[in-house]
Scaffold this motif. Structure first.
Motif, PDB file in Angstrom:
ATOM      1  N   ALA A  79       0.529  -0.797   0.068  1.00 54.34           N
ATOM      2  CA  ALA A  79       0.084  -0.108  -0.305  1.00 54.34           C
ATOM      3  C   ALA A  79       1.002   1.647  -0.236  1.00 54.34           C
ATOM      4  O   ALA A  79       0.430   2.156  -0.399  1.00 54.34           O
ATOM      5  CB  ALA A  79      -1.112   0.105   1.382  1.00 54.34           C
ATOM      6  N   LEU A  80       2.010   1.261   0.846  1.00 54.38           N
ATOM      7  CA  LEU A  80       2.975   3.009   1.010  1.00 54.38           C
ATOM      8  C   LEU A  80       2.916   2.612  -0.039  1.00 54.38           C
ATOM      9  O   LEU A  80       3.547   3.912  -0.762  1.00 54.38           O
ATOM     10  CB  LEU A  80       3.600   2.293   1.912  1.00 54.38           C
ATOM     11  CG  LEU A  80       3.282   2.308   3.469  1.00 54.38           C
ATOM     12  CD1 LEU A  80       4.193   2.097   4.203  1.00 54.38           C
ATOM     13  CD2 LEU A  80       2.575   3.747   3.607  1.00 54.38           C
ATOM     14  N   TRP A  81       3.920   1.662  -1.443  1.00 55.62           N
ATOM     15  CA  TRP A  81       4.535   1.627  -2.620  1.00 55.62           C
ATOM     16  C   TRP A  81       3.321   1.837  -3.552  1.00 55.62           C
ATOM     17  O   TRP A  81       4.386   2.164  -4.766  1.00 55.62           O
ATOM     18  CB  TRP A  81       5.547   0.176  -2.263  1.00 55.62           C
ATOM     19  CG  TRP A  81       6.505   0.653  -1.934  1.00 55.62           C
ATOM     20  CD1 TRP A  81       7.039  -0.237  -1.340  1.00 55.62           C
ATOM     21  CD2 TRP A  81       7.555   1.496  -2.217  1.00 55.62           C
ATOM     22  NE1 TRP A  81       8.330   0.624  -0.212  1.00 55.62           N
ATOM     23  CE2 TRP A  81       8.846   1.079  -0.527  1.00 55.62           C
ATOM     24  CE3 TRP A  81       7.975   2.613  -3.356  1.00 55.62           C
ATOM     25  CZ2 TRP A  81       9.677   1.994  -0.473  1.00 55.62           C
ATOM     26  CZ3 TRP A  81       9.248   3.181  -2.465  1.00 55.62           C
ATOM     27  CH2 TRP A  81      10.293   3.041  -1.397  1.00 55.62           C
ATOM     28  N   ALA A  82       2.194   1.891  -3.405  1.00 54.83           N
ATOM     29  CA  ALA A  82       1.038   1.516  -4.199  1.00 54.83           C
ATOM     30  C   ALA A  82       1.181   3.090  -5.255  1.00 54.83           C
ATOM     31  O   ALA A  82       1.558   3.801  -4.581  1.00 54.83           O
ATOM     32  CB  ALA A  82      -0.080   1.313  -4.333  1.00 54.83           C
ATOM     33  N   GLU A  83       1.282   3.159  -6.098  1.00 54.60           N
ATOM     34  CA  GLU A  83       0.709   4.599  -7.075  1.00 54.60           C
ATOM     35  C   GLU A  83      -0.608   5.089  -6.530  1.00 54.60           C
ATOM     36  O   GLU A  83      -1.732   4.070  -6.677  1.00 54.60           O
ATOM     37  CB  GLU A  83       0.915   4.658  -9.249  1.00 54.60           C
ATOM     38  CG  GLU A  83       0.675   5.905  -9.212  1.00 54.60           C
ATOM     39  CD  GLU A  83       1.781   6.420  -9.385  1.00 54.60           C
ATOM     40  OE1 GLU A  83       0.958   7.995  -9.928  1.00 54.60           O
ATOM     41  OE2 GLU A  83       2.964   5.783  -9.772  1.00 54.60           O
ATOM     42  N   PRO A  84      -1.130   5.916  -6.487  1.00 53.62           N
ATOM     43  CA  PRO A  84      -2.197   6.865  -5.573  1.00 53.62           C
ATOM     44  C   PRO A  84      -3.273   7.046  -7.091  1.00 53.62           C
ATOM     45  O   PRO A  84      -2.831   6.763  -7.873  1.00 53.62           O
ATOM     46  CB  PRO A  84      -1.650   8.011  -5.814  1.00 53.62           C
ATOM     47  CG  PRO A  84       0.159   8.098  -4.918  1.00 53.62           C
ATOM     48  CD  PRO A  84       0.195   7.334  -6.103  1.00 53.62           C
ATOM     49  N   ASP A  85      -4.668   5.825  -6.335  1.00 51.57           N
ATOM     50  CA  ASP A  85      -4.937   6.480  -7.858  1.00 51.57           C
ATOM     51  C   ASP A  85      -6.016   8.331  -7.939  1.00 51.57           C
ATOM     52  O   ASP A  85      -5.704   9.289  -7.188  1.00 51.57           O
ATOM     53  CB  ASP A  85      -6.492   5.697  -6.989  1.00 51.57           C
ATOM     54  CG  ASP A  85      -7.630   6.015  -5.835  1.00 51.57           C
ATOM     55  OD1 ASP A  85      -6.661   7.135  -5.273  1.00 51.57           O
ATOM     56  OD2 ASP A  85      -7.905   5.690  -4.742  1.00 51.57           O
ATOM     57  N   LYS A  89      -5.228  11.768  -6.281  1.00 49.97           N
ATOM     58  CA  LYS A  89      -4.062  12.478  -6.603  1.00 49.97           C
ATOM     59  C   LYS A  89      -4.463  13.868  -6.452  1.00 49.97           C
ATOM     60  O   LYS A  89      -3.913  14.864  -6.597  1.00 49.97           O
ATOM     61  CB  LYS A  89      -3.824  12.197  -7.651  1.00 49.97           C
ATOM     62  CG  LYS A  89      -2.604  10.601  -7.658  1.00 49.97           C
ATOM     63  CD  LYS A  89      -2.422  10.523  -9.177  1.00 49.97           C
ATOM     64  CE  LYS A  89      -1.316   9.181  -9.458  1.00 49.97           C
ATOM     65  NZ  LYS A  89      -0.900   8.499 -11.181  1.00 49.97           N
ATOM     66  N   ALA A  90      -6.049  13.265  -7.107  1.00 48.45           N
ATOM     67  CA  ALA A  90      -6.874  14.508  -7.355  1.00 48.45           C
ATOM     68  C   ALA A  90      -6.808  15.787  -5.832  1.00 48.45           C
ATOM     69  O   ALA A  90      -6.864  17.072  -5.491  1.00 48.45           O
ATOM     70  CB  ALA A  90      -8.604  15.037  -7.196  1.00 48.45           C
ATOM     71  N   LEU A  91      -7.496  15.191  -4.986  1.00 45.14           N
ATOM     72  CA  LEU A  91      -7.216  14.947  -3.179  1.00 45.14           C
ATOM     73  C   LEU A  91      -5.894  15.919  -3.233  1.00 45.14           C
ATOM     74  O   LEU A  91      -5.842  17.637  -2.829  1.00 45.14           O
ATOM     75  CB  LEU A  91      -7.513  14.233  -2.346  1.00 45.14           C
ATOM     76  CG  LEU A  91      -7.659  14.555  -1.322  1.00 45.14           C
ATOM     77  CD1 LEU A  91      -8.887  16.086  -0.936  1.00 45.14           C
ATOM     78  CD2 LEU A  91      -7.961  13.765   0.120  1.00 45.14           C
ATOM     79  N   TYR A  92      -4.880  15.461  -3.384  1.00 43.10           N
ATOM     80  CA  TYR A  92      -3.687  16.257  -3.021  1.00 43.10           C
ATOM     81  C   TYR A  92      -3.234  17.065  -3.908  1.00 43.10           C
ATOM     82  O   TYR A  92      -2.630  18.408  -3.011  1.00 43.10           O
ATOM     83  CB  TYR A  92      -2.851  15.135  -3.167  1.00 43.10           C
ATOM     84  CG  TYR A  92      -1.327  15.495  -2.874  1.00 43.10           C
ATOM     85  CD1 TYR A  92      -0.466  15.979  -1.980  1.00 43.10           C
ATOM     86  CD2 TYR A  92      -0.158  16.583  -3.522  1.00 43.10           C
ATOM     87  CE1 TYR A  92       0.599  16.077  -1.291  1.00 43.10           C
ATOM     88  CE2 TYR A  92       1.304  16.682  -3.957  1.00 43.10           C
ATOM     89  CZ  TYR A  92       1.278  16.227  -2.574  1.00 43.10           C
ATOM     90  OH  TYR A  92       2.599  17.188  -1.835  1.00 43.10           O
ATOM     91  N   ALA A  93      -3.311  17.474  -4.815  1.00 40.19           N
ATOM     92  CA  ALA A  93      -3.589  18.960  -6.011  1.00 40.19           C
ATOM     93  C   ALA A  93      -4.563  19.974  -5.298  1.00 40.19           C
ATOM     94  O   ALA A  93      -3.971  20.843  -5.241  1.00 40.19           O
ATOM     95  CB  ALA A  93      -3.811  18.382  -7.104  1.00 40.19           C
ATOM     96  N   GLN A  94      -5.548  19.482  -4.566  1.00 45.30           N
ATOM     97  CA  GLN A  94      -5.853  20.506  -4.062  1.00 45.30           C
ATOM     98  C   GLN A  94      -5.808  20.689  -3.093  1.00 45.30           C
ATOM     99  O   GLN A  94      -5.822  22.504  -2.417  1.00 45.30           O
ATOM    100  CB  GLN A  94      -7.825  20.256  -4.007  1.00 45.30           C
ATOM    101  CG  GLN A  94      -8.653  20.941  -3.467  1.00 45.30           C
ATOM    102  CD  GLN A  94      -9.904  19.750  -2.888  1.00 45.30           C
ATOM    103  OE1 GLN A  94     -10.395  19.037  -3.576  1.00 45.30           O
ATOM    104  NE2 GLN A  94     -11.115  20.713  -2.295  1.00 45.30           N
TER     105      GLN A  94
END
Length: 106
Positions: A79-85, A89-94
Motif C-alpha cells: 500500500a505504501l509503494w502503490a501509485e495513488p489512484d 491525486k486530485a485531493l492532493y492537488a486540491q
C-alpha cells in the motif's frame, strides 16, 4: 521465469475488479492472492479478516498472530509503494495547489 496458466474467466473477472481497488496489475493481484492462500493453508488458525481489521485500525497489530503480522506487513508495504489512484491525486492537488495557504495545511 514467467509461465502461462489457464485461469477461469470468473477468477480473472474477480481479480480485475480487485486490482482496480488495490492498484496492482492483474498478474500482481493473482500472485498476491496466491501468497495469501498459501499462508492460510499453512496456518489453520489464520484469519485474513483480522488483517483487514488491523489495516483499518479496528484491531491492534499486536493482537495478530505471527503469520497474520507477516501478511499485514506485506499488505502495508504494498500500500505504501502503490501509485495513488486518481481520486487521491486530485485531493492532493486540491490541498497543495495554487491559492492554498501553506500555513493552513495539516
Amino acid at each position: 521465469m514467467p509461465r502461462t496458466v489457464k485461469i477461469s474467466d470468473e477468477m480473472i473477472h474477480l481479480a480485475e475488479n480487485e486490482r482496480l481497488i488495490s492498484g496492482r496489475s492483474l498478474a500482481n493481484q493473482i500472485e498476491h492472492w496466491a501468497r495469501i492462500g498459501r499462508t492460510i493453508e499453512q496456518s489453520p488458525a489464520f484469519n485474513y479478516e483480522r488483517i483487514k481489521a488491523a489495516l483499518t485500525a479496528q484491531i491492534a497489530y499486536d493482537d495478530l498472530t505471527f503469520e497474520e503480522q507477516e501478511v499485514y506487513l506485506e499488505e502495508l508495504g504494498e500500500a505504501l509503494w502503490a501509485e495513488p489512484d486518481a481520486k487521491t491525486k486530485a485531493l492532493y492537488a486540491q490541498l497543495t495547489g495554487p491559492g492554498v495557504n501553506k500555513n493552513d495545511k495539516m
